[in-house]
Design a protein around this motif. Structure first.
Motif: not given
Length: 350
Positions: A154-162
């Motif tokens: 989930e953290s990786l997905q959030a960073i990729e979206k950022a």
């Protein structure tokens, strides 16, 4: 003889003193306010604003590493307006990917037990294939075991979206109307950075006395209503629409809307609005020279004192001005007020 002339001189002096002391009050000419049925036209100065606008709000915070569009720049929907530095987000993404990669393990059985089953015999004889044998047995020669700690994906997905959000894009077609980014060129998540407005459709709101609502409705019904906007050289035709929300103290809100496909009309610039109803309405008709600055007129009260009224002007036709509101029938309006007249000034009517 000298006594006679001296007496005459004293008499004239007394008369002049009486005249000055009694007539120290300014003398004014007045007219009585009365309503007349006249063709109604309305003129007003207006400025127009874009009907559609949007704020550009970054989803991430950081330093802007690209140029920022200036006011007046035309933009298209989806166009990148500016770029926020992605370096810190890229580093976080790399670390997360490494942690996730370490979570993958592969287990291979060291030795399979001897199988004397029928399907094993058929496999040895070549009657069935290995794939068919595995399907029958339901066995997996290789077992994958993934044990990713909670929250890493989930953290990786959030960073990729950022990282994607670091490319700040235009939400609508239009023109940049405001820039809120400071000289430090920092973007703040959730805080407007730019404003974009579409100049192809413009509008403004005006207030008119509610007692002419029926006149406007009749003009629309009989198709005699004409609404135009002018800059002194060009004329554009507009629409007039009464708003559901009424104003205060007996006034109604009306929306003026005009198409501006070629962007000839400029937002914020002053234009002349002209409304021709083609209908008659009750108005006060007074000489234009009776109007003081700030749309005020001077009236004489029953006590012969000056009072001021702020009036609503419909239009000026020749030497006369049509008033929609601000004066009462029967009031004494000063025809040519001077600057010396103030509220409370005692006057005589000539």
């Amino acid at each position: 003889m000298h006594v006679f002339f001296r007496s005459i001189w004293y008499l004239l002096l007394v008369i002049s003193v009486i005249t000055v002391s009694g007539c120290g009050k300014p003398s004014v000419a007045v007219m009585t306010a009365s309503l007349s049925q006249v063709p109604l036209s309305i003129d007003e100065d207006i400025t127009l604003e874009a009907v559609h606008s949007a704020s550009v709000i970054p989803m991430v915070s950081g330093t802007i590493i690209s140029e920022i569009p200036s006011v007046g720049t035309s933009v298209k929907t989806g166009q990148i307006l500016f770029q926020v530095d992605t370096l810190s987000y890229e580093e976080q993404a790399t670390n997360l990917r490494a942690k996730i990669a370490q979570s993958y393990t592969v287990k291979v059985p060291a030795e399979l037990p001897i199988d004397n089953s029928l399907e094993a015999s058929l496999l040895k004889q070549g009657i069935i294939t290995r794939a068919e044998y595995n399907r029958i047995q339901g066995r997996k020669t290789v077992e994958s075991n993934v044990n990713i700690p909670d929250g890493l994906s989930e953290s990786l997905q959030a960073i990729e979206k950022a990282i994607l959000d670091c490319s700040v894009r235009a939400p609508i077609d239009g023109v940049v109307s405001a820039v809120y980014i400071g000289t430090q060129k920092n973007a703040t998540a959730g805080r407007p950075a730019l404003a974009i407005q579409q100049e192809t459709l413009l509008s403004t709101i005006i207030e008119l006395p509610s007692h002419i609502d029926s006149v406007v409705e009749m003009a629309k019904a009989q198709k005699t209503l004409t609404v135009s906007i002018s800059d002194g050289k060009n004329v554009w035709y507009a629409e007039l629409t009464k708003q559901n929300k009424n104003g205060e103290n007996g006034y109604s809100y009306y929306k003026i809307q005009v198409d501006n496909p070629n962007k000839e009309i400029k937002v914020g610039q002053s234009y002349k609005l002209h409304i021709e109803t083609g209908q008659t309405a009750s108005c006060y008709v007074i000489p234009t020279k009776s109007i003081l600055k700030n749309n005020q007129i001077a009236v004489v009260t029953a006590e012969h004192l000056i009072d001021m009224r702020t009036v609503v002007i419909a239009s000026t036709i020749g030497d006369n001005t049509l008033l929609l509101d601000g004066v009462k029938e029967g009031e004494q309006i000063v025809i040519s007020p001077t600057k010396e007249l103030q509220i409370g000034t005692a006057v005589t009517i000539r």
